[in-house]
Design a protein around this motif. Structure first.
Motif, PDB file in Angstrom:
ATOM      1  N   GLY A 260      13.480   1.354   5.467  1.00  0.00           N
ATOM      2  CA  GLY A 260      14.272   2.188   4.578  1.00  0.00           C
ATOM      3  C   GLY A 260      13.803   2.241   3.137  1.00  0.00           C
ATOM      4  N   ARG A 261      12.648   1.673   2.844  1.00  0.00           N
ATOM      5  CA  ARG A 261      12.169   1.746   1.461  1.00  0.00           C
ATOM      6  C   ARG A 261      10.696   2.140   1.463  1.00  0.00           C
ATOM      7  NH1 ARG A 261      10.269  -3.909  -0.203  1.00  0.00           N
ATOM      8  NH2 ARG A 261      10.383  -4.985   1.773  1.00  0.00           N
ATOM      9  N   ASN A 262      10.282   2.740   0.401  1.00  0.00           N
ATOM     10  CA  ASN A 262       8.895   3.179   0.276  1.00  0.00           C
ATOM     11  C   ASN A 262       8.084   2.020  -0.289  1.00  0.00           C
ATOM     12  OD1 ASN A 262       6.446   4.384  -0.379  1.00  0.00           O
ATOM     13  ND2 ASN A 262       7.421   6.305  -0.971  1.00  0.00           N
ATOM     14  N   GLU A 263       7.083   1.592   0.463  1.00  0.00           N
ATOM     15  CA  GLU A 263       6.260   0.470   0.030  1.00  0.00           C
ATOM     16  C   GLU A 263       4.911   0.922  -0.507  1.00  0.00           C
ATOM     17  OE1 GLU A 263       5.915  -2.479   3.068  1.00  0.00           O
ATOM     18  OE2 GLU A 263       8.068  -2.644   3.323  1.00  0.00           O
ATOM     19  N   ARG A 264       4.831   2.144  -0.962  1.00  0.00           N
ATOM     20  CA  ARG A 264       3.571   2.684  -1.478  1.00  0.00           C
ATOM     21  C   ARG A 264       3.065   1.829  -2.630  1.00  0.00           C
ATOM     22  NH1 ARG A 264       2.626   9.009  -2.691  1.00  0.00           N
ATOM     23  NH2 ARG A 264       0.383   8.890  -2.902  1.00  0.00           N
ATOM     24  N   ARG A 265       1.766   1.565  -2.628  1.00  0.00           N
ATOM     25  CA  ARG A 265       1.206   0.751  -3.697  1.00  0.00           C
ATOM     26  C   ARG A 265       0.131   1.522  -4.448  1.00  0.00           C
ATOM     27  NH1 ARG A 265      -3.759  -1.525  -3.308  1.00  0.00           N
ATOM     28  NH2 ARG A 265      -4.777  -1.654  -1.293  1.00  0.00           N
ATOM     29  N   ARG A 266      -0.201   1.047  -5.615  1.00  0.00           N
ATOM     30  CA  ARG A 266      -1.236   1.662  -6.435  1.00  0.00           C
ATOM     31  C   ARG A 266      -2.612   1.315  -5.873  1.00  0.00           C
ATOM     32  NH1 ARG A 266       0.953   4.008 -10.766  1.00  0.00           N
ATOM     33  NH2 ARG A 266       2.979   3.264 -11.425  1.00  0.00           N
ATOM     34  N   VAL A 267      -3.600   2.124  -6.230  1.00  0.00           N
ATOM     35  CA  VAL A 267      -4.958   1.956  -5.739  1.00  0.00           C
ATOM     36  C   VAL A 267      -5.869   1.652  -6.915  1.00  0.00           C
ATOM     37  CG1 VAL A 267      -6.845   3.143  -4.536  1.00  0.00           C
ATOM     38  CG2 VAL A 267      -4.486   3.646  -3.932  1.00  0.00           C
ATOM     39  N   SER A 268      -6.747   0.667  -6.749  1.00  0.00           N
ATOM     40  CA  SER A 268      -7.721   0.380  -7.808  1.00  0.00           C
ATOM     41  C   SER A 268      -8.810   1.451  -7.788  1.00  0.00           C
ATOM     42  CB  SER A 268      -8.351  -1.005  -7.594  1.00  0.00           C
ATOM     43  OG  SER A 268      -9.272  -0.960  -6.520  1.00  0.00           O
ATOM     44  N   VAL A 269      -9.562   1.541  -8.851  1.00  0.00           N
ATOM     45  CA  VAL A 269     -10.666   2.507  -8.910  1.00  0.00           C
ATOM     46  C   VAL A 269     -11.682   2.196  -7.814  1.00  0.00           C
ATOM     47  CG1 VAL A 269     -12.579   3.372 -10.317  1.00  0.00           C
ATOM     48  CG2 VAL A 269     -10.339   2.972 -11.361  1.00  0.00           C
ATOM     49  N   ASP A 270     -11.985   0.926  -7.590  1.00  0.00           N
ATOM     50  CA  ASP A 270     -12.928   0.546  -6.533  1.00  0.00           C
ATOM     51  C   ASP A 270     -12.437   1.027  -5.168  1.00  0.00           C
ATOM     52  OD1 ASP A 270     -14.488  -0.712  -8.425  1.00  0.00           O
ATOM     53  OD2 ASP A 270     -13.727  -2.714  -7.985  1.00  0.00           O
ATOM     54  N   GLU A 271     -11.136   0.856  -4.897  1.00  0.00           N
ATOM     55  CA  GLU A 271     -10.569   1.304  -3.630  1.00  0.00           C
ATOM     56  C   GLU A 271     -10.599   2.828  -3.519  1.00  0.00           C
ATOM     57  OE1 GLU A 271      -7.378  -2.308  -2.875  1.00  0.00           O
ATOM     58  OE2 GLU A 271      -6.795  -0.604  -4.123  1.00  0.00           O
ATOM     59  N   LEU A 272     -10.304   3.504  -4.611  1.00  0.00           N
ATOM     60  CA  LEU A 272     -10.342   4.968  -4.635  1.00  0.00           C
ATOM     61  C   LEU A 272     -11.736   5.465  -4.271  1.00  0.00           C
ATOM     62  CD1 LEU A 272      -9.183   7.815  -5.477  1.00  0.00           C
ATOM     63  CD2 LEU A 272     -10.092   7.292  -7.738  1.00  0.00           C
ATOM     64  N   LEU A 273     -12.762   4.878  -4.878  1.00  0.00           N
ATOM     65  CA  LEU A 273     -14.128   5.314  -4.606  1.00  0.00           C
ATOM     66  C   LEU A 273     -14.536   5.014  -3.169  1.00  0.00           C
ATOM     67  CD1 LEU A 273     -15.821   4.275  -7.968  1.00  0.00           C
ATOM     68  CD2 LEU A 273     -15.075   6.564  -7.250  1.00  0.00           C
ATOM     69  N   ALA A 274     -14.179   3.831  -2.665  1.00  0.00           N
ATOM     70  CA  ALA A 274     -14.502   3.481  -1.280  1.00  0.00           C
ATOM     71  C   ALA A 274     -13.802   4.432  -0.308  1.00  0.00           C
ATOM     72  CB  ALA A 274     -14.116   2.033  -0.990  1.00  0.00           C
ATOM     73  N   LEU A 275     -12.539   4.709  -0.566  1.00  0.00           N
ATOM     74  CA  LEU A 275     -11.775   5.596   0.304  1.00  0.00           C
ATOM     75  C   LEU A 275     -12.363   7.010   0.294  1.00  0.00           C
ATOM     76  CD1 LEU A 275      -9.338   5.579   2.182  1.00  0.00           C
ATOM     77  CD2 LEU A 275      -7.905   6.140   0.215  1.00  0.00           C
ATOM     78  N   ALA A 276     -12.700   7.512  -0.880  1.00  0.00           N
ATOM     79  CA  ALA A 276     -13.302   8.841  -0.983  1.00  0.00           C
ATOM     80  C   ALA A 276     -14.634   8.890  -0.230  1.00  0.00           C
ATOM     81  CB  ALA A 276     -13.500   9.222  -2.446  1.00  0.00           C
ATOM     82  N   TYR A 277     -15.410   7.827  -0.367  1.00  0.00           N
ATOM     83  CA  TYR A 277     -16.700   7.763   0.329  1.00  0.00           C
ATOM     84  C   TYR A 277     -16.497   7.809   1.843  1.00  0.00           C
ATOM     85  CZ  TYR A 277     -21.205   6.036   1.947  1.00  0.00           C
ATOM     86  OH  TYR A 277     -22.401   5.904   2.587  1.00  0.00           O
ATOM     87  N   VAL A 278     -15.593   6.991   2.341  1.00  0.00           N
ATOM     88  CA  VAL A 278     -15.329   6.925   3.781  1.00  0.00           C
ATOM     89  C   VAL A 278     -14.770   8.249   4.299  1.00  0.00           C
ATOM     90  CG1 VAL A 278     -13.827   5.837   5.511  1.00  0.00           C
ATOM     91  CG2 VAL A 278     -15.106   4.422   3.899  1.00  0.00           C
ATOM     92  N   LEU A 279     -13.871   8.867   3.533  1.00  0.00           N
ATOM     93  CA  LEU A 279     -13.253  10.128   3.954  1.00  0.00           C
ATOM     94  C   LEU A 279     -14.153  11.340   3.706  1.00  0.00           C
ATOM     95  CD1 LEU A 279      -9.605   9.543   2.679  1.00  0.00           C
ATOM     96  CD2 LEU A 279     -10.421   9.500   5.058  1.00  0.00           C
TER      97      LEU A 279
END
Length: 139
Positions: free
Chosen positions: A30-49
């Motif tokens: 019942g609650r949103n557990e969304r978390r922030r993303v570090s720049v390193d994670e953002l770049l890795a995720l963009a690369y993978v996607l």
């Protein structure tokens, strides 16, 4: 989801399915557990996607005029946010001061290229609708 986790782990970002779900804002208990993303994670995720990082930050399908919050009390359009994140200047009224300040910290060649780009853009002829808009405000 498992494939995404595996690909993230393959590029050195150790992540779990639960962590990816939290990035996506999956509802739990019942609650949103969304978390922030570090720049390193953002770049890795963009690369993978195989997408541009900017399209993760400001969704690529968001209309240009859609409001986009960049701070709790600051909202700009999605188009302005994309332009700013891509290296543009946030406030056109102050672009000269912003560019001047930015150029102090740039390698000389990069500063020169930025200045040449700004001059080229400034010398582009106005589109007909921009000329009409200028006439309306000046007269």
């Amino acid at each position: 989801m498992r494939r995404l986790v595996d690909e993230c782990n393959a590029v050195g970002w150790t992540v779990t399915t639960s962590q990816i779900e939290n990035l996506e804002g999956v509802q739990r208990r019942g609650r949103n557990e969304r978390r922030r993303v570090s720049v390193d994670e953002l770049l890795a995720l963009a690369y993978v996607l195989k997408v541009r990082p900017i399209d993760i930050v400001v969704p690529g399908d968001a209309p240009d005029d859609e409001p986009y919050k960049i701070a709790p009390e600051v909202t700009i359009t999605a188009a302005t946010a994309r332009s700013w994140l891509a290296g543009g200047f946030l406030n056109d009224a102050e672009w000269v001061a912003e560019m001047s300040e930015s150029m102090k910290w740039m390698p000389p060649e990069e500063a020169h290229n930025l200045m040449m780009q700004a001059l080229a853009e400034a010398s582009e002829p106005l589109k007909p609708e921009e000329r009409e808009k200028g006439k309306e405000t000046s007269g």
